[in-house]
Write a protein that holds these residues in place. Structure first.
Motif, PDB file in Angstrom:
ATOM      1  N   PRO A  37       0.855  -1.202   0.000  1.00  0.00           N
ATOM      2  CA  PRO A  37       0.000   0.000   0.000  1.00  0.00           C
ATOM      3  C   PRO A  37       0.886   1.245   0.000  1.00  0.00           C
ATOM      4  CG  PRO A  37      -0.728  -1.558   1.664  1.00  0.00           C
ATOM      5  CD  PRO A  37       0.621  -2.033   1.172  1.00  0.00           C
ATOM      6  N   ALA A  60      -3.381   3.854  -1.171  1.00  0.00           N
ATOM      7  CA  ALA A  60      -3.967   4.153   0.139  1.00  0.00           C
ATOM      8  C   ALA A  60      -4.187   5.658   0.161  1.00  0.00           C
ATOM      9  CB  ALA A  60      -3.034   3.719   1.255  1.00  0.00           C
ATOM     10  N   ASN A  64     -10.186   5.839   0.426  1.00  0.00           N
ATOM     11  CA  ASN A  64     -10.370   4.577   1.158  1.00  0.00           C
ATOM     12  C   ASN A  64      -9.883   4.696   2.607  1.00  0.00           C
ATOM     13  OD1 ASN A  64      -7.546   4.338   0.914  1.00  0.00           O
ATOM     14  ND2 ASN A  64      -7.680   2.938  -0.815  1.00  0.00           N
ATOM     15  N   PHE A  66      -7.192   5.635   3.756  1.00  0.00           N
ATOM     16  CA  PHE A  66      -5.816   5.145   3.846  1.00  0.00           C
ATOM     17  C   PHE A  66      -5.763   3.678   4.283  1.00  0.00           C
ATOM     18  CE2 PHE A  66      -5.614   9.757   4.402  1.00  0.00           C
ATOM     19  CZ  PHE A  66      -4.773  10.080   3.348  1.00  0.00           C
ATOM     20  N   LEU A  67      -6.854   2.941   4.038  1.00  0.00           N
ATOM     21  CA  LEU A  67      -6.958   1.530   4.402  1.00  0.00           C
ATOM     22  C   LEU A  67      -7.475   0.731   3.208  1.00  0.00           C
ATOM     23  CD1 LEU A  67      -8.603   2.078   7.889  1.00  0.00           C
ATOM     24  CD2 LEU A  67      -6.232   1.380   7.464  1.00  0.00           C
ATOM     25  N   PRO A  68      -6.628   0.517   2.204  1.00  0.00           N
ATOM     26  CA  PRO A  68      -7.096  -0.216   1.028  1.00  0.00           C
ATOM     27  C   PRO A  68      -7.458  -1.654   1.369  1.00  0.00           C
ATOM     28  CG  PRO A  68      -4.723   0.044   0.964  1.00  0.00           C
ATOM     29  CD  PRO A  68      -5.210   0.859   2.130  1.00  0.00           C
ATOM     30  N   SER A  82      -0.565  -1.544  10.588  1.00  0.00           N
ATOM     31  CA  SER A  82      -1.739  -1.025  11.294  1.00  0.00           C
ATOM     32  C   SER A  82      -1.428  -0.942  12.787  1.00  0.00           C
ATOM     33  CB  SER A  82      -2.935  -1.947  11.041  1.00  0.00           C
ATOM     34  OG  SER A  82      -4.098  -1.463  11.653  1.00  0.00           O
ATOM     35  N   ASN A  84      -0.914   2.473  10.570  1.00  0.00           N
ATOM     36  CA  ASN A  84      -0.032   2.711   9.444  1.00  0.00           C
ATOM     37  C   ASN A  84       0.994   3.789   9.742  1.00  0.00           C
ATOM     38  OD1 ASN A  84       0.563   4.395   6.821  1.00  0.00           O
ATOM     39  ND2 ASN A  84       0.098   2.323   6.167  1.00  0.00           N
ATOM     40  N   THR A  87       0.460   7.267   7.936  1.00  0.00           N
ATOM     41  CA  THR A  87      -0.880   7.881   8.010  1.00  0.00           C
ATOM     42  C   THR A  87      -1.565   7.751   9.360  1.00  0.00           C
ATOM     43  OG1 THR A  87      -2.108   5.915   7.280  1.00  0.00           O
ATOM     44  CG2 THR A  87      -1.214   7.384   5.554  1.00  0.00           C
ATOM     45  N   TYR A  91      -6.723  -0.559  10.739  1.00  0.00           N
ATOM     46  CA  TYR A  91      -7.719  -1.467  10.176  1.00  0.00           C
ATOM     47  C   TYR A  91      -8.683  -1.966  11.253  1.00  0.00           C
ATOM     48  CZ  TYR A  91      -5.745  -2.088   5.510  1.00  0.00           C
ATOM     49  OH  TYR A  91      -5.327  -1.891   4.219  1.00  0.00           O
TER      50      TYR A  91
END
Length: 192
Positions: A37, A60, A64, A66-68, A82, A84, A87, A91
């Motif tokens: 990501p 990311a 989204n 920043f959580l594809p 996570s 991240n 960012t 999750y």
């Protein structure tokens, strides 16, 4: 606390998550496709390039949060972080379950960077990939003591590789043990 059961032999003490995140790629052949990501911690990209891996990026972005979620294409190895870095996005359990389901279906390995888990304050958010059903068959988790204990210069962390995790009939737990005992001298006792 998180309802996770591990054996002592599944936990490897190391000199930190960063080293292990780069070194774990030794277990995968050149040309292995690595899904990353973007944006993300630079060691994922740099170590993949140095190891001759085929890098695939996943956006990311704000769209989204920043959580594809998993893509419609195959990847052999997936880096997830996570919370991240950089960012701070975390999750949910459902988001991680989607990744575990993807990895199981694709026979892929999730490399879960949990170095910043100590900063998760929402009790509904998972601190470990192993809180997710099926993760022991497809995930490796990397953790660091430097964030929660505030000693980034004194390197110490750990990596969790379940015995259940196999690729092509090979135990990644066993391969990592061989790699570490061959190429790593261990964390100094004074640091431990």
């Amino acid at each position: 606390k998180w309802n996770i059961s591990l054996e002592t032999e599944e936990i490897f003490i190391s000199d930190g998550a960063k080293s292990d995140l780069g070194n774990i790629l030794d277990l995968f052949s050149e040309g292995t496709s690595v899904l990353i990501p973007d944006p993300v911690y630079p060691v994922y990209v740099d170590a993949s390039i140095m190891g001759g891996k085929k890098i695939l990026f996943l956006d990311a972005s704000e769209e989204n949060s920043f959580l594809p979620l998993p893509p419609a294409f195959h990847a052999d190895v997936i880096f997830l972080c996570s919370p991240n870095n950089p960012t701070g996005a975390v999750y949910s359990k459902d988001g991680l379950q989607a990744w575990v389901d993807y990895a199981l279906a694709e026979k892929a390995v999730l490399l879960f960077d949990g170095a910043y888990e100590a900063f998760i304050t929402d009790p509904s958010l998972p601190h470990s990939i192993f809180e997710v059903d099926g993760a022991k068959k497809c995930a490796i988790e990397f953790c660091s003591f430097s964030k929660k204990a505030g000693f980034t210069g004194t390197r110490c962390g750990y990596t969790v590789i379940p015995k259940e995790l196999e690729i092509d009939g090979l135990s990644l737990n066993h391969l990592w043990l061989r790699r570490q005992t061959t190429k790593f001298n261990g964390v100094p006792y004074i640091v431990q």
